[in-house]
Write a protein that holds these residues in place. Structure first.
Motif, PDB file in Angstrom:
ATOM      1  N   ALA A 126       0.942  -1.115   0.164  1.00 26.95           N
ATOM      2  CA  ALA A 126      -0.116   0.031  -0.054  1.00 26.95           C
ATOM      3  C   ALA A 126       0.875   1.214   0.021  1.00 26.95           C
ATOM      4  O   ALA A 126       0.582   2.239  -0.685  1.00 26.95           O
ATOM      5  N   LEU A 127       1.915   1.245   0.666  1.00 23.61           N
ATOM      6  CA  LEU A 127       2.767   2.440   0.940  1.00 23.61           C
ATOM      7  C   LEU A 127       3.574   2.426  -0.542  1.00 23.61           C
ATOM      8  O   LEU A 127       3.662   3.948  -0.920  1.00 23.61           O
ATOM      9  N   GLU A 128       3.993   1.667  -1.248  1.00 20.63           N
ATOM     10  CA  GLU A 128       4.660   1.636  -2.475  1.00 20.63           C
ATOM     11  C   GLU A 128       3.662   2.302  -3.355  1.00 20.63           C
ATOM     12  O   GLU A 128       4.018   3.164  -4.163  1.00 20.63           O
ATOM     13  N   GLY A 382      14.265   4.816   6.820  1.00 18.60           N
ATOM     14  CA  GLY A 382      12.872   4.786   6.388  1.00 18.60           C
ATOM     15  C   GLY A 382      12.183   6.021   5.951  1.00 18.60           C
ATOM     16  O   GLY A 382      12.167   6.261   4.818  1.00 18.60           O
ATOM     17  N   LYS A 383      11.726   7.004   6.897  1.00 16.18           N
ATOM     18  CA  LYS A 383      11.292   8.201   6.482  1.00 16.18           C
ATOM     19  C   LYS A 383      12.288   9.349   6.106  1.00 16.18           C
ATOM     20  O   LYS A 383      11.955  10.262   5.487  1.00 16.18           O
ATOM     21  N   TYR A 384      13.512   9.172   6.727  1.00 15.60           N
ATOM     22  CA  TYR A 384      14.738  10.300   6.204  1.00 15.60           C
ATOM     23  C   TYR A 384      16.154   9.524   6.044  1.00 15.60           C
ATOM     24  O   TYR A 384      16.017   8.331   6.361  1.00 15.60           O
ATOM     25  N   LEU A 385      16.828  10.083   5.552  1.00 16.07           N
ATOM     26  CA  LEU A 385      18.220   9.738   5.183  1.00 16.07           C
ATOM     27  C   LEU A 385      19.226  10.472   5.884  1.00 16.07           C
ATOM     28  O   LEU A 385      19.293  11.882   5.864  1.00 16.07           O
ATOM     29  N   HIS A 414      14.660  14.564   4.455  1.00 15.99           N
ATOM     30  CA  HIS A 414      13.363  14.260   4.836  1.00 15.99           C
ATOM     31  C   HIS A 414      12.306  13.903   3.733  1.00 15.99           C
ATOM     32  O   HIS A 414      12.908  14.285   2.527  1.00 15.99           O
ATOM     33  N   ASN A 415      11.565  13.141   3.935  1.00 20.14           N
ATOM     34  CA  ASN A 415      10.266  12.750   3.072  1.00 20.14           C
ATOM     35  C   ASN A 415      10.827  12.179   1.705  1.00 20.14           C
ATOM     36  O   ASN A 415      10.599  12.249   0.665  1.00 20.14           O
ATOM     37  N   ILE A 416      11.622  10.883   2.236  1.00 18.89           N
ATOM     38  CA  ILE A 416      12.258  10.054   1.241  1.00 18.89           C
ATOM     39  C   ILE A 416      10.921   9.428   0.268  1.00 18.89           C
ATOM     40  O   ILE A 416      10.959   9.250  -0.786  1.00 18.89           O
ATOM     41  N   ILE A 417       9.862   8.984   1.251  1.00 17.42           N
ATOM     42  CA  ILE A 417       9.051   8.025   0.654  1.00 17.42           C
ATOM     43  C   ILE A 417       7.877   9.017  -0.134  1.00 17.42           C
ATOM     44  O   ILE A 417       7.732   8.833  -1.138  1.00 17.42           O
TER      45      ILE A 417
END
Length: 520
Positions: A126-128, A382-385, A414-417
């Motif tokens: 779902a996230l993808e 996950g959410k950030y690098l 931030h906001n990688i996804i």
């Protein structure tokens, strides 16, 4: 480029293997628990057997009808054995109940575990899917904006080279511009910044012609120039070619890289900006005039303020720079010669490939030398690098022989996804003058939605070797820095639950130390 030594199959590390390893670990744990329960059952049987035998032996002794002290002892032992038998029976019954309960719930736990595993897979999918939909919306928005711009521009006859329609995005691979010499460093000094902007440039032909014809000649020799004495000896280009409008789904690449070092993960070329890490390191010298001013200072404490401002200025453009530089080849060099205009020359070399590491050395005619050795460690959370630069930066001033060192702070993407990428700098560093013992503790405050402070805030206090404060510095790493001279410092009341005392500084009016140049 960052993954040139690694096959695409390295991207397959992640989900399947992780689930398999967790499965085997759970099965191993269940087998261990099962064997322990069997051992407990065996001990249960042995206790029951030996307890019964002991009880029979005591009953036989009691039947002998001994008198006196021996009879009292036997009765006492019999009572204790009876208590032991009752306790053992209670423990045996509890163990039997536990065994039955464990066997009953074992299948239920296995079903719950399987349900959690399936739920995790569904959430990942779902996230993808959400990331893909967000990416598709961004592409649709950009396509509509471009179509609107083309309609408004009556002189436009079609899309520029380097831009593609949404339909082409899925079918065409954007090559790394084989005919683009603007991305190659020419080693000869007169052509140091010469770039042929003939392919995918987005620049008009007049600018290209001016760049090629005036690059090697001093502008003072051009009779058509209206203000000959005000222009520099070399004309630098004012922009680089536009970035190709290709979509990029980071989540599809990085979802299996959580917790890994990204230096070994192949990344799409469109994630890069069109310079190398060596050029990016050389950009630290954009505000070299701060070091020029520092070299003229008679006070080492005032000199420290300019060094701190130079340290902060290196981050001034990073708020807009969400792309990563290309990894240089091992042994690749980049020379920046500004001796005629600004009095310094800079040389940067890639000295290690894995881990990537670069050495940078700059020397100025105006009395300072700068050197740094930088390698980068990165972790995807996950959410950030998180990008952690490792290594030390040295600044040495000839006149005073003052030697300063400091390190770089952590960069977070931030906001990688989902969402627009944005960058933050955070951490605490010490800038130390090893000659005099002066130091400045500099704090880059991390961004917080709930903080009342200015975003991207930087604060610091310049102290001598005795710990006495002389200057307070404040500002933001993307805009400006100011410094105030400390006239008096005192301890205030308790601050917070830890009982720490807050230092209060009485300062003169703040003066501007550094301000960011307008972006080109």
């Amino acid at each position: 480029d960052s993954g040139d030594d690694f096959p695409p199959s390295s991207l397959s590390v992640g989900g399947g293997q992780g689930v398999g390893s967790q499965n085997s670990e759970v099965q191993s744990t269940l087998r261990t628990l099962g064997s322990k329960v069997e051992d407990l059952s065996t001990c249960n049987d042995l206790i029951s057997k030996h307890g019964s035998a002991l009880q029979r032996s005591l009953s036989e002794l009691d039947s002998l009808r001994l008198t006196g002290e021996a009879g009292d002892k036997i009765r006492q032992v019999t009572e204790r054995a009876t208590l032991f038998r009752i306790t053992s029976n209670a423990m045996i019954n509890a163990c039997r109940d536990f065994l039955a309960l464990a066997q009953t719930h074992s299948k239920r736990w296995q079903k719950a575990l399987q349900a959690e595993r399936e739920q995790r897979v569904r959430l990942e999918e779902a996230l993808e899917q959400l990331a893909k939909q967000h990416n598709h919306l961004e592409r649709a928005f950009r396509g509509a904006a471009q179509a609107h711009a083309i309609v408004d521009n009556t002189g436009a006859t079609g899309p520029r080279k380097g831009e593609a329609s949404d339909e082409d995005d899925d079918n065409e691979f954007f090559d790394a511009m084989e005919e683009a010499p603007e991305f190659i460093t020419v080693p000869a000094d007169p052509q140091f910044h010469k770039r042929s902007s003939s392919n995918a440039s987005g620049l008009n032909s007049d600018m290209c012609a001016d760049d090629q014809s005036l690059n090697e000649e001093p502008l003072t020799m051009n009779q058509e120039s209206p203000s000959q004495e005000l222009v520099p000896l070399k004309k630098r280009r004012t922009r680089i070619p536009d970035k190709p409008n290709y979509s990029l789904n980071l989540w599809s690449i990085m979802k299996n890289c959580i917790g890994k070092d990204l230096s070994k993960i192949p990344m799409p070329v469109n994630f890069n900006e069109p310079i190398s890490m060596l050029q990016r390191l050389s950009e630290d010298l954009e505000y070299h005039e701060l070091l020029d001013k520092a070299a003229k200072c008679h006070s080492s404490l005032e000199q420290m303020c300019y060094v701190v401002a130079f340290c902060v200025s290196a981050y001034s453009t990073t708020v807009y720079r969400t792309g990563k530089p290309f990894n240089p080849l091992l042994g690749e060099t980049f020379e920046l010669d500004r001796q005629r205009e600004s009095g310094y020359r800079s040389l940067c070399e890639q000295v290690s490939h894995h881990p990537p590491a670069a050495a940078h050395h700059a020397i100025s005619d105006r009395g300072w030398t700068l050197r740094q050795e930088i390698t980068v460690a990165s972790k995807f959370r996950g959410k950030y690098l998180s990008i952690m630069p490792l290594g030390t930066i040295h600044a040495i001033f000839e006149k005073s022989n003052n030697h300063y060192t400091w390190k770089k702070v952590t960069t977070t993407v931030h906001n990688i996804i989902v969402g627009k990428l944005w960058i933050d700098q955070s951490g605490e560093i010490d800038i130390v003058n090893h000659t005099t013992g002066d130091r400045c503790h500099l704090k880059f405050a991390p961004y917080s939605y709930f903080s009342r402070d200015v975003a991207r805030k930087v604060t610091g206090v310049v102290m001598d070797k005795a710990g006495k404060a002389h200057y307070v510095l404040s500002g933001t790493w993307d805009e400006k820095m100011e410094f105030s001279r400390v006239m008096q410092s005192s301890r205030g009341g308790e601050n917070g639950t830890e009982g720490k005392q807050k230092t209060v500084y009485q300062t003169l009016k703040a003066r501007e130390l550094w301000k960011r140049n307008p972006l080109p």
